[in-house]
Design a protein around this motif. Structure first.
Motif, short mmCIF file in Angstrom:
data_model
loop_
_atom_site.label_atom_id
_atom_site.label_comp_id
_atom_site.label_asym_id
_atom_site.label_seq_id
_atom_site.Cartn_x
_atom_site.Cartn_y
_atom_site.Cartn_z
N SER A 1 18.18 17.82 -14.20
CA SER A 1 18.68 17.21 -15.43
C SER A 1 20.05 16.59 -15.21
O SER A 1 20.36 15.51 -15.73
CB SER A 1 18.80 18.26 -16.54
N LEU B 1 14.24 20.02 -21.13
CA LEU B 1 14.06 21.14 -22.06
C LEU B 1 14.09 22.49 -21.34
O LEU B 1 14.84 23.40 -21.70
CB LEU B 1 12.73 20.96 -22.81
N VAL C 1 11.46 14.88 -20.55
CA VAL C 1 11.76 15.78 -21.66
C VAL C 1 11.49 17.23 -21.25
O VAL C 1 12.31 18.12 -21.50
CB VAL C 1 10.93 15.39 -22.91
N PHE D 1 8.14 9.34 -20.86
CA PHE D 1 9.30 10.23 -21.02
C PHE D 1 8.98 11.72 -21.08
O PHE D 1 9.87 12.54 -20.96
CB PHE D 1 10.11 9.81 -22.25
N LEU D 2 7.69 12.08 -21.27
CA LEU D 2 7.37 13.50 -21.40
C LEU D 2 7.84 14.33 -20.20
O LEU D 2 8.45 15.40 -20.39
CB LEU D 2 5.86 13.68 -21.65
#
Lengths: 339, 260
Positions: free
Chosen positions: B237, B29, B25, B21-22
């Motif tokens: 996103s 972010l 993220v 998931f990094l």
């Protein structure tokens, strides 16, 4: 009717009276369900014809036949309510919606479930589903109702109750019912006429009493309840009476035979008696005995001829294994089966 | 001992999910980044890049194109998949095993190969590259999936229910419309949503068989050519968010079906 190389049903010639409750009885694989599927229009016979109310329906598809079916797994429509299920056939026939409503209530009342009309199928118990399947099939007023082992999934008590109800509903509405089962007790409990199937052919047709007491084939005698079979030879006959010689003695039967013929005699276990009767078979030793509530079921061997017998003795008799008893029969209870 | 094992399992889970998931993220972010470059340090949050992409006519047009292609190609895939499954499950068809194999075979072919094949085919047939050809490409990849999902849900019990409908007087169209489709709707919806998700973020086919009108992933690719930019993160996103929503819808429908 064939499936690949296997002939599932052959040489079936059966007429059913209007308003009769007919039971097709036979072991699994005997062709009874194939026969039902041919009547319902789900299978096209490779040969032969099907007539309903005098009309040839052999080439008429299931949707256009005057038959409906109660399936073994009920096959209710899971996405509809009880009323929706019952209404389906009426809708397909273009019945007006006001008439649909009356018919739905009538059919549900017939099976005693009018209060469940708005329920969903998954909210019903097995017995209730069974009745809804019956109501759905009867709502369109078919000439013939086909029932494919409809009680098979129910527990024993519910099954007995449904047998009585089926019989009662059939008498009330007078529709012809054709019911398939492999349970001979169920067949005797509900049928006007029993049709015994074996190996794709009809073995015997008749009233339950007649089939049980005077079976015409060894298969029918063995499938409808228990029986003892004795091989014998016809030694003389004079028109209406026949003398048969067997291992346990000679018997005079009120049947026609031909001298020298090899025949089989059938004796039901309950036809033996320990009270002095018409004909003594001599001493028999009890090998095993079990109490079944309504009777004692025994295995016995006749001392003289060493013939094994299945014997059913009255409830109140006191029997122990190893005991010697004298057995009697009435030769009129014997049935002669041609081999 | 017991505690150590728990700790080890916990650490492993953290590392594993972190690895998965990094990237997501980080993408999400830095879509809220204030400055012009999506690299640390983070100096947001700010919605300015979302505003920027929503006021970019090309991106919005690509978004509408993506929605149209996803919905229509999925609808066609589900209809064709259902019809194929219905005929194979309900009728005795010669060579049905081979037909079934042919229907599901495209699942094993990589999208790149399918895209090349389609490109050559369209060129030979003289069909101009457009949203329509992207739609065809997406039907090619989603039809096997829809067929497999729907076919797996058509059991013998349902066949008997269809038989009962026929027995009560329904013709074939009525059986299909009033019984089979309503009974199979969870499978049909699942197939539809899964197709939408796959079509929504499919890039290679959309890239190779499109020309002037493009879908969102192709648009993102052309934005990337001019260098990294938080606007790209914002669009990315958004694409991710929509996929998540569809996956949840799918899960919700299947979950409800199992509960029933």
């Amino acid at each position: 009717m064939c499936f690949g190389d296997k002939v599932a049903v052959h040489n079936v010639d059966l007429s059913i009276q209007q308003g009769e409750f007919v039971v097709l009885l036979g072991p699994s694989g005997s062709g009874k369900t194939t026969l039902l599927n041919i009547l319902g229009g789900f299978l096209q016979p490779t040969d032969g014809r099907v007539l309903i109310d005098g009309k040839d329906v052999t080439d008429v598809p299931a949707s256009k036949r005057p038959t409906t079916t109660v399936f073994q797994d009920y096959a209710l429509f899971p996405h509809m309510t009880v009323a929706g299920n019952v209404a389906f056939g009426l809708k397909m026939r273009g019945v007006s919606s006001s008439e649909q409503k009356t018919k739905i209530i009538e059919s549900l009342e017939l099976v005693g479930l009018a209060h469940l009309a708005e329920r969903r199928i998954h909210q019903l118990s097995g017995g209730q589903r069974q009745r809804i399947a019956l109501a759905r099939a009867l709502a369109v007023e078919p000439s013939v109702l086909l029932l494919d082992e409809p009680l098979g999934a129910l527990d024993l008590k519910l099954r007995h109750q449904m047998q009585e109800e089926l019989k009662e509903i059939q008498k009330r509405i007078g529709t012809t019912f054709i019911h398939v089962t492999h349970d001979q007790e169920e067949a005797m409990a509900i049928a006007d006429t029993i049709v015994i199937t074996n190996d794709g052919a009809i073995e015997d047709t008749g009233k339950p009493e007649r089939i049980y007491l005077q079976p015409t084939s060894r298969f029918a005698a063995g499938f409808m309840g228990e029986s003892n079979f004795l091989e014998g030879t016809v030694i003389s006959c004079d028109g209406s009476q026949t003398m048969v010689h067997t291992a346990i003695g000679k018997f005079l039967l009120k049947e026609q035979g031909t001298e020298g013929d090899v025949v089989t005699l059938s004796i039901r276990p309950e036809h033996f008696s320990t009270k002095s009767g018409i004909r003594s078979l001599g001493e028999a030793r009890i090998l095993e005995t079990g109490f079944f509530g309504t009777h004692h079921q025994c295995k016995a061997i006749l001392e003289e001829s060493e013939t094994m017998l299945k014997v059913r003795l009255p409830q109140k008799e006191v029997i122990q294994s190893g005991e010697l008893i004298e057995l009697f029969i009435d030769p009129e209870d014997l049935t002669m089966l041609r081999s | 001992m017991f505690k150590f094992r728990n700790l080890a399992a916990f650490t492993y889970a953290i590392l594993l999910y972190g690895f998965i998931f990094l990237p997501v993220v980080v993408l999400v972010l830095f879509s809220f980044q204030e400055s012009r470059v999506p690299i640390p340090p983070f100096n947001g949050p700010s919605l300015k890049w979302y505003h920027a992409f929503l006021s970019d006519g090309r991106v919005v047009e690509a978004l509408y194109n993506s929605i149209a292609v996803a919905l229509l190609s999925s609808l066609v895939s589900v209809i064709l998949g259902f019809l194929a499954a219905y005929s194979l499950a309900r009728h005795n068809i010669r060579y049905s095993g081979i037909i079934q194999g042919l229907l599901t075979a495209p699942l094993t072919v990589s999208y790149l190969i399918i895209a090349m094949g389609l490109l050559i085919t369209f060129n030979t047939l003289g069909i101009p590259k457009s949203l329509f050809t992207i739609g065809i490409g997406h039907v090619v990849i989603n039809l096997p999936l829809c067929f497999a999902i729907i076919y797996s849900q058509m059991g013998a019990h349902q066949a008997n229910i269809e038989r009962a409908a026929r027995d009560l007087g329904a013709n074939e169209w009525q059986v299909m419309g009033l019984i089979s489709v309503p009974m199979l709707w969870p499978a049909l919806f699942a197939a539809f949503f899964l197709s939408v998700t796959f079509s929504w973020d499919e890039f290679i086919i959309a890239f190779m068989v499109s020309r002037f009108d493009v879908t969102l992933p192709v648009e993102i690719w052309s934005m990337l050519r001019t260098g990294l930019n938080p606007k790209t993160n914002a669009v990315g996103s958004f694409v991710f968010l929509v996929s998540v929503v569809f996956i949840f819808l799918l899960d919700f429908i299947l979950f409800r079906k199992i509960k029933n």
